[in-house]
Design an enzyme around this catalytic site. Structure first.
Site, PDB file in Angstrom:
ATOM      1  N   THR A   8      25.197 -12.106  78.079  1.00 10.32           N
ATOM      2  CA  THR A   8      26.044 -13.059  78.796  1.00 10.32           C
ATOM      3  C   THR A   8      27.176 -12.333  79.516  1.00 10.32           C
ATOM      4  O   THR A   8      27.572 -12.709  80.620  1.00 10.32           O
ATOM      5  CB  THR A   8      26.651 -14.084  77.809  1.00 10.32           C
ATOM      6  OG1 THR A   8      25.605 -14.658  77.038  1.00 10.32           O
ATOM      7  CG2 THR A   8      27.390 -15.189  78.528  1.00 10.32           C
TER       8      THR A   8
ATOM      9  N   ARG B 271      26.682  -5.348  74.881  1.00  7.38           N
ATOM     10  CA  ARG B 271      27.454  -5.354  73.622  1.00  7.38           C
ATOM     11  C   ARG B 271      26.559  -4.938  72.470  1.00  7.38           C
ATOM     12  O   ARG B 271      25.490  -5.517  72.290  1.00  7.38           O
ATOM     13  CB  ARG B 271      28.021  -6.748  73.334  1.00  7.38           C
ATOM     14  CG  ARG B 271      29.140  -7.098  74.263  1.00  7.38           C
ATOM     15  CD  ARG B 271      29.798  -8.387  73.896  1.00  7.38           C
ATOM     16  NE  ARG B 271      30.608  -8.795  75.032  1.00  7.38           N
ATOM     17  CZ  ARG B 271      31.172  -9.981  75.175  1.00  7.38           C
ATOM     18  NH1 ARG B 271      31.029 -10.892  74.226  1.00  7.38           N
ATOM     19  NH2 ARG B 271      31.877 -10.256  76.233  1.00  7.38           N
TER      20      ARG B 271
ATOM     21  N   SER C 230      34.885  -8.174  73.790  1.00  3.04           N
ATOM     22  CA  SER C 230      35.587  -9.457  73.812  1.00  3.04           C
ATOM     23  C   SER C 230      36.090  -9.891  72.442  1.00  3.04           C
ATOM     24  O   SER C 230      36.839  -9.180  71.793  1.00  3.04           O
ATOM     25  CB  SER C 230      34.669 -10.505  74.425  1.00  3.04           C
ATOM     26  OG  SER C 230      35.352 -11.705  74.577  1.00  3.04           O
ATOM     27  N   HIS C 231      35.596 -11.029  71.984  1.00  3.07           N
ATOM     28  CA  HIS C 231      36.077 -11.633  70.740  1.00  3.07           C
ATOM     29  C   HIS C 231      35.354 -11.065  69.519  1.00  3.07           C
ATOM     30  O   HIS C 231      35.667 -11.444  68.401  1.00  3.07           O
ATOM     31  CB  HIS C 231      35.819 -13.135  70.799  1.00  3.07           C
ATOM     32  CG  HIS C 231      34.382 -13.445  71.052  1.00  3.07           C
ATOM     33  ND1 HIS C 231      33.804 -13.228  72.282  1.00  3.07           N
ATOM     34  CD2 HIS C 231      33.400 -13.893  70.244  1.00  3.07           C
ATOM     35  CE1 HIS C 231      32.530 -13.545  72.213  1.00  3.07           C
ATOM     36  NE2 HIS C 231      32.244 -13.954  70.993  1.00  3.07           N
TER      37      HIS C 231
ATOM     38  N   LYS D 169      31.112  -3.547  80.571  1.00  2.00           N
ATOM     39  CA  LYS D 169      30.572  -4.348  81.678  1.00  2.00           C
ATOM     40  C   LYS D 169      31.157  -3.881  82.989  1.00  2.00           C
ATOM     41  O   LYS D 169      32.234  -3.275  83.023  1.00  2.00           O
ATOM     42  CB  LYS D 169      30.799  -5.829  81.444  1.00  2.00           C
ATOM     43  CG  LYS D 169      32.200  -6.303  81.626  1.00  2.00           C
ATOM     44  CD  LYS D 169      32.234  -7.834  81.586  1.00  2.00           C
ATOM     45  CE  LYS D 169      33.662  -8.276  81.826  1.00  2.00           C
ATOM     46  NZ  LYS D 169      33.803  -9.680  82.069  1.00  2.00           N
TER      47      LYS D 169
ATOM     48  N   ASP E 277      42.042 -13.636  72.738  1.00  2.00           N
ATOM     49  CA  ASP E 277      40.988 -12.876  72.060  1.00  2.00           C
ATOM     50  C   ASP E 277      41.138 -11.373  72.300  1.00  2.00           C
ATOM     51  O   ASP E 277      42.144 -10.919  72.851  1.00  2.00           O
ATOM     52  CB  ASP E 277      39.598 -13.370  72.495  1.00  2.00           C
ATOM     53  CG  ASP E 277      39.248 -12.942  73.902  1.00  2.00           C
ATOM     54  OD1 ASP E 277      40.182 -12.748  74.708  1.00  2.00           O
ATOM     55  OD2 ASP E 277      38.055 -12.799  74.218  1.00  2.00           O
TER      56      ASP E 277
ATOM     57  N   ASP F 148      40.008  -9.127  74.395  1.00  2.00           N
ATOM     58  CA  ASP F 148      40.316  -8.599  75.726  1.00  2.00           C
ATOM     59  C   ASP F 148      41.204  -9.539  76.530  1.00  2.00           C
ATOM     60  O   ASP F 148      41.343  -9.382  77.750  1.00  2.00           O
ATOM     61  CB  ASP F 148      39.033  -8.257  76.493  1.00  2.00           C
ATOM     62  CG  ASP F 148      38.098  -9.441  76.643  1.00  2.00           C
ATOM     63  OD1 ASP F 148      38.183 -10.388  75.830  1.00  2.00           O
ATOM     64  OD2 ASP F 148      37.276  -9.443  77.583  1.00  2.00           O
TER      65      ASP F 148
ATOM     66  N   ASP G  88      41.012 -12.554  77.586  1.00  2.00           N
ATOM     67  CA  ASP G  88      40.572 -13.506  78.611  1.00  2.00           C
ATOM     68  C   ASP G  88      40.385 -14.917  78.039  1.00  2.00           C
ATOM     69  O   ASP G  88      40.336 -15.886  78.775  1.00  2.00           O
ATOM     70  CB  ASP G  88      39.316 -13.020  79.358  1.00  2.00           C
ATOM     71  CG  ASP G  88      38.128 -12.774  78.455  1.00  2.00           C
ATOM     72  OD1 ASP G  88      38.272 -12.891  77.217  1.00  2.00           O
ATOM     73  OD2 ASP G  88      37.043 -12.457  78.992  1.00  2.00           O
ATOM     74  N   ARG G  89      40.297 -15.037  76.728  1.00  3.13           N
ATOM     75  CA  ARG G  89      40.171 -16.375  76.131  1.00  3.13           C
ATOM     76  C   ARG G  89      41.537 -16.871  75.663  1.00  3.13           C
ATOM     77  O   ARG G  89      42.437 -16.080  75.401  1.00  3.13           O
ATOM     78  CB  ARG G  89      39.246 -16.338  74.915  1.00  3.13           C
ATOM     79  CG  ARG G  89      37.838 -15.955  75.237  1.00  3.13           C
ATOM     80  CD  ARG G  89      36.981 -16.065  73.998  1.00  3.13           C
ATOM     81  NE  ARG G  89      35.596 -15.728  74.319  1.00  3.13           N
ATOM     82  CZ  ARG G  89      34.567 -16.106  73.594  1.00  3.13           C
ATOM     83  NH1 ARG G  89      34.744 -16.814  72.497  1.00  3.13           N
ATOM     84  NH2 ARG G  89      33.340 -15.770  73.948  1.00  3.13           N
TER      85      ARG G  89
ATOM     86  N   THR H 102      26.145 -20.871  81.234  1.00  3.11           N
ATOM     87  CA  THR H 102      27.149 -20.131  80.457  1.00  3.11           C
ATOM     88  C   THR H 102      27.265 -18.699  80.986  1.00  3.11           C
ATOM     89  O   THR H 102      26.253 -18.045  81.226  1.00  3.11           O
ATOM     90  CB  THR H 102      26.737 -20.114  78.980  1.00  3.11           C
ATOM     91  OG1 THR H 102      26.799 -21.453  78.494  1.00  3.11           O
ATOM     92  CG2 THR H 102      27.656 -19.231  78.156  1.00  3.11           C
TER      93      THR H 102
ATOM     94  N   GLU I 203      33.672 -24.124  77.292  1.00  2.00           N
ATOM     95  CA  GLU I 203      33.914 -24.557  75.923  1.00  2.00           C
ATOM     96  C   GLU I 203      34.295 -23.380  75.002  1.00  2.00           C
ATOM     97  O   GLU I 203      34.900 -23.581  73.970  1.00  2.00           O
ATOM     98  CB  GLU I 203      32.679 -25.276  75.358  1.00  2.00           C
ATOM     99  CG  GLU I 203      31.331 -24.565  75.530  1.00  2.00           C
ATOM    100  CD  GLU I 203      31.153 -23.301  74.741  1.00  2.00           C
ATOM    101  OE1 GLU I 203      31.645 -23.255  73.605  1.00  2.00           O
ATOM    102  OE2 GLU I 203      30.524 -22.360  75.265  1.00  2.00           O
ATOM    103  N   SER I 204      33.908 -22.169  75.402  1.00  3.06           N
ATOM    104  CA  SER I 204      34.132 -20.997  74.553  1.00  3.06           C
ATOM    105  C   SER I 204      35.553 -20.448  74.712  1.00  3.06           C
ATOM    106  O   SER I 204      35.758 -19.245  74.694  1.00  3.06           O
ATOM    107  CB  SER I 204      33.090 -19.922  74.858  1.00  3.06           C
ATOM    108  OG  SER I 204      33.131 -19.592  76.232  1.00  3.06           O
TER     109      SER I 204
ATOM    110  N   LYS J 120      38.096 -15.220  83.310  1.00  2.00           N
ATOM    111  CA  LYS J 120      38.963 -16.162  82.628  1.00  2.00           C
ATOM    112  C   LYS J 120      40.210 -15.395  82.185  1.00  2.00           C
ATOM    113  O   LYS J 120      40.181 -14.164  82.094  1.00  2.00           O
ATOM    114  CB  LYS J 120      38.247 -16.834  81.466  1.00  2.00           C
ATOM    115  CG  LYS J 120      37.563 -15.903  80.479  1.00  2.00           C
ATOM    116  CD  LYS J 120      36.664 -16.740  79.586  1.00  2.00           C
ATOM    117  CE  LYS J 120      35.999 -15.913  78.505  1.00  2.00           C
ATOM    118  NZ  LYS J 120      34.816 -15.182  78.965  1.00  2.00           N
TER     119      LYS J 120
END
Ligand code: G16
Length: 550
Positions: free
Chosen positions: A18, A22, A120-121, A133, A284, A286, A288-289, A351, A371-372, A383
């Site tokens: 996605t 990872r 990420s998370h 990425k 999170d 990185d 972005d969340r 997604t 939603e994430s 994000k």
């Protein structure tokens, strides 16, 4: 210093998911693993780059979330970049750049692209995860076409081109060289902070803190800490300690840096105290969340997007209104109702933030969300956690309202979309795949079928026709939509590193204000049972319930 050509052999399984590639750190540290992937990326960029020039003469941005292996990976990538024609790299000091900051730096300096080192998370540390990425010149995640080309290349890559130059000093600002390639070590926060100053009324926000507004931002020992400290405590005058867990650590201090009520339990507990601050938020790994929390009141990401859309004109950067909005398919339809009222377009994408890029570039949307726990806007192509926090703070400042009262008012006006995501983690890959195969097989028979008081109106496997470039993405998740606007969605996560994760998304719409205060899991219990009835989740996974429900 010489540039060497070293033979290598392809390594299986280097397909980006996605959001990039990872894997466990233990996988990434295998000899040649990172090198093969980066060489494959550079080979593809050299073959497809602008004007046939590839990377020659180009600048790349490089940085990551500071997790374990970040520093070593930076040195390896610099040596590969120098040997593959890159002219200049803008490197975040200490190898640090948040994901939205990479996007901001790429856009501000109008460079060729950038590499983000992050999972990420996902947890960090030697036993945790690592990731990489590529972001393109628009500042956004590479398209599927590009990531698939890189994957194809990883299957045939035979040679690494790499410099044997010594490591550079990544903690000191300024100019250094690897072969003929300039490496400029930059302040990771400066460009990002400048962008935030353009979008938000810093005087208003400063005034809020001066008048005693209280806030707790949990950076979860991840990369958001330095950004939040510099902007909130540094520029806006928030009291010291407003940002907690602010020091990025290679293992995130053992925290799982995923800002949801389960993993950010300390913040949730703090916000439930009688002396809770006015506003709580978490980011999170990185940065972005984001998760937004009021006093003893958690805002779902879907509601957050809907509210931000409804009130966007209160924020200086969006005072002229929004061009349109976009949400990923599993995200609740709360924002759709706002878009309809505002008379703006609302797009539904698969997604993955990469799917918003074309819509943003084409000027079709201004805000996007998932939603994430992701929300963002056209200011970057990722994000953006801290941006979302500043956005919400601006709404609180402009309206003088609390988080909870804003959300409750929203539900009264638009109705409430009860929403939950159930994750079934660590499912055997074969079992998860079989579940989806069996589910897809029963789809044609579902429309018209009744489940209690509900009738299925649509049962399909979501496919997306990109309205900008015409590309088609199939098999993006199975969705069941009912006559009362309830939705049940099934898909397999594309970001995990162990086994498979089944994601089950449940949503129902409640327009009646007297029925808007039911506990979420209770409100959606019948839909969860229905999902199991249709997909045989317990039968396929051997699990009686989700491992995480948020
Ligand atoms: C990534 C993507 C998001 C996606 C999320 C979860 O976020 O950028 O678009 O919603 O993963 O994806 P999945 O459901 O496939 O696990 P991040 O923050 O992990 O980069």
């Amino acid at each position: 210093m010489t540039i060497q050509t070293i033979p290598t052999t392809p390594i299986a399984g280097q397909r980006p998911g996605t959001s990039g590639l990872r894997k466990k750190v233990t996988v990434f540290v295998q000899p040649g693993y990172l090198e093969n992937f980066v060489q494959s990326l550079f080979d593809v960029l050299n073959a497809t780059g602008q004007d046939g020039q590839g990377l020659k003469g180009q600048t790349l941005v490089l940085g990551g979330d500071g997790r374990y292996h970040n520093r070593a990976a930076v040195q390896t990538i610099l040596k590969l970049a120098a040997a593959n024609g890159v002219q200049r790299v803008l490197l975040g000091q200490g190898g640090i750049l948040s994901t939205p900051a990479v996007s901001a730096v790429i856009r501000k300096h109008q460079v060729f692209g950038g590499i983000v080192l992050s999972a990420s998370h996902n947890p960090g540390g030697p036993e945790g995860d690592f990731g990489i990425k590529y972001n393109a010149s628009n500042g956004g995640p590479a398209t599927e076409t590009l990531t698939e080309a890189v994957y194809a290349r990883t299957q045939i890559v035979r040679e690494l081109r790499i410099s044997d130059a010594p490591d550079i000093v990544i903690d000191t600002l300024g100019l250094q060289w690897v072969e003929q390639m300039q490496v400029e070590v930059i302040d990771p926060v400066a460009d990002y902070a400048a962008l935030m100053r353009e979008l938000f009324d810093f005087d208003l926000l400063r005034g809020m803190f001066a008048r005693g507004f209280t806030m707790r931002v949990d950076a979860m020992c991840a990369v958001g800490g330095p950004y939040a400290q510099a902007i909130l405590e540094g520029e806006l005058g928030a009291p010291r300690g407003t940002v907690v867990n602010a020091q990025p650590l290679e293992d995130f201090g053992g925290l799982h840096p995923d800002p949801n009520p389960v993993n950010a339990e300390d913040l949730i507990a703090h916000m439930a105290r009688t002396d809770a601050p006015d506003f709580g938020a978490a980011m999170d790994g990185d940065a972005d969340r984001n998760m937004v929390v009021g006093r003893d009141f958690v805002v779902t990401p879907s509601d957050s997007l809907a509210l931000m859309t409804a009130h966007a004109r209160l924020v200086p950067g969006y005072k002229d209104g929004l061009l349109g909005v976009a949400r990923s398919m599993p995200t609740s339809a709360a924002v759709d109702r706002v878009a309809k009222k505002l008379g703006i377009a609302c797009f539904e994408t698969p997604t993955g933030w990469k799917f918003f890029g074309n819509l943003l570039d084409a000027g079709k949307v201004t805000l996007c969300g998932e939603e994430s726990y992701g929300t963002g806007s056209s200011h970057v192509r990722e994000k953006d956690g801290l941006w979302a926090i500043l956005f919400w703070m601006s709404l609180l400042g402009a309206t003088g309202r609390s988080v909870e009262s804003l959300v409750r008012e929203h539900w009264q006006t638009y109705g409430r979309n009860y929403y939950t995501r159930h994750d079934y983690e660590g499912v055997a890959v074969e079992a998860a795949n079989q579940l989806m195969v069996d589910l897809r097989a029963v789809l044609p028979g579902l429309p018209g079928q009744k489940f209690g008081t509900r009738t299925v109106t649509l049962a399909d496997d979501f496919a997306y026709d990109d309205p900008v470039d015409g590309s088609i993405s199939k098999a993006q998740g199975v969705r069941l939509i009912f006559d009362d606007a309830a939705r049940v969605i099934f898909r397999l996560s594309g970001t995990g590193t162990e086994g498979a994760t089944l994601r089950l998304y449940l949503e129902r719409y409640e327009p009646n204000p007297t029925q808007q205060d039911i506990a979420v899991q209770q409100a959606l219990r019948d839909l969860a049972a229905l999902a199991d009835q249709v997909a045989g989740i317990a039968r396929h996974t051997g699990m009686n319930g989700p491992t995480v429900a948020t």
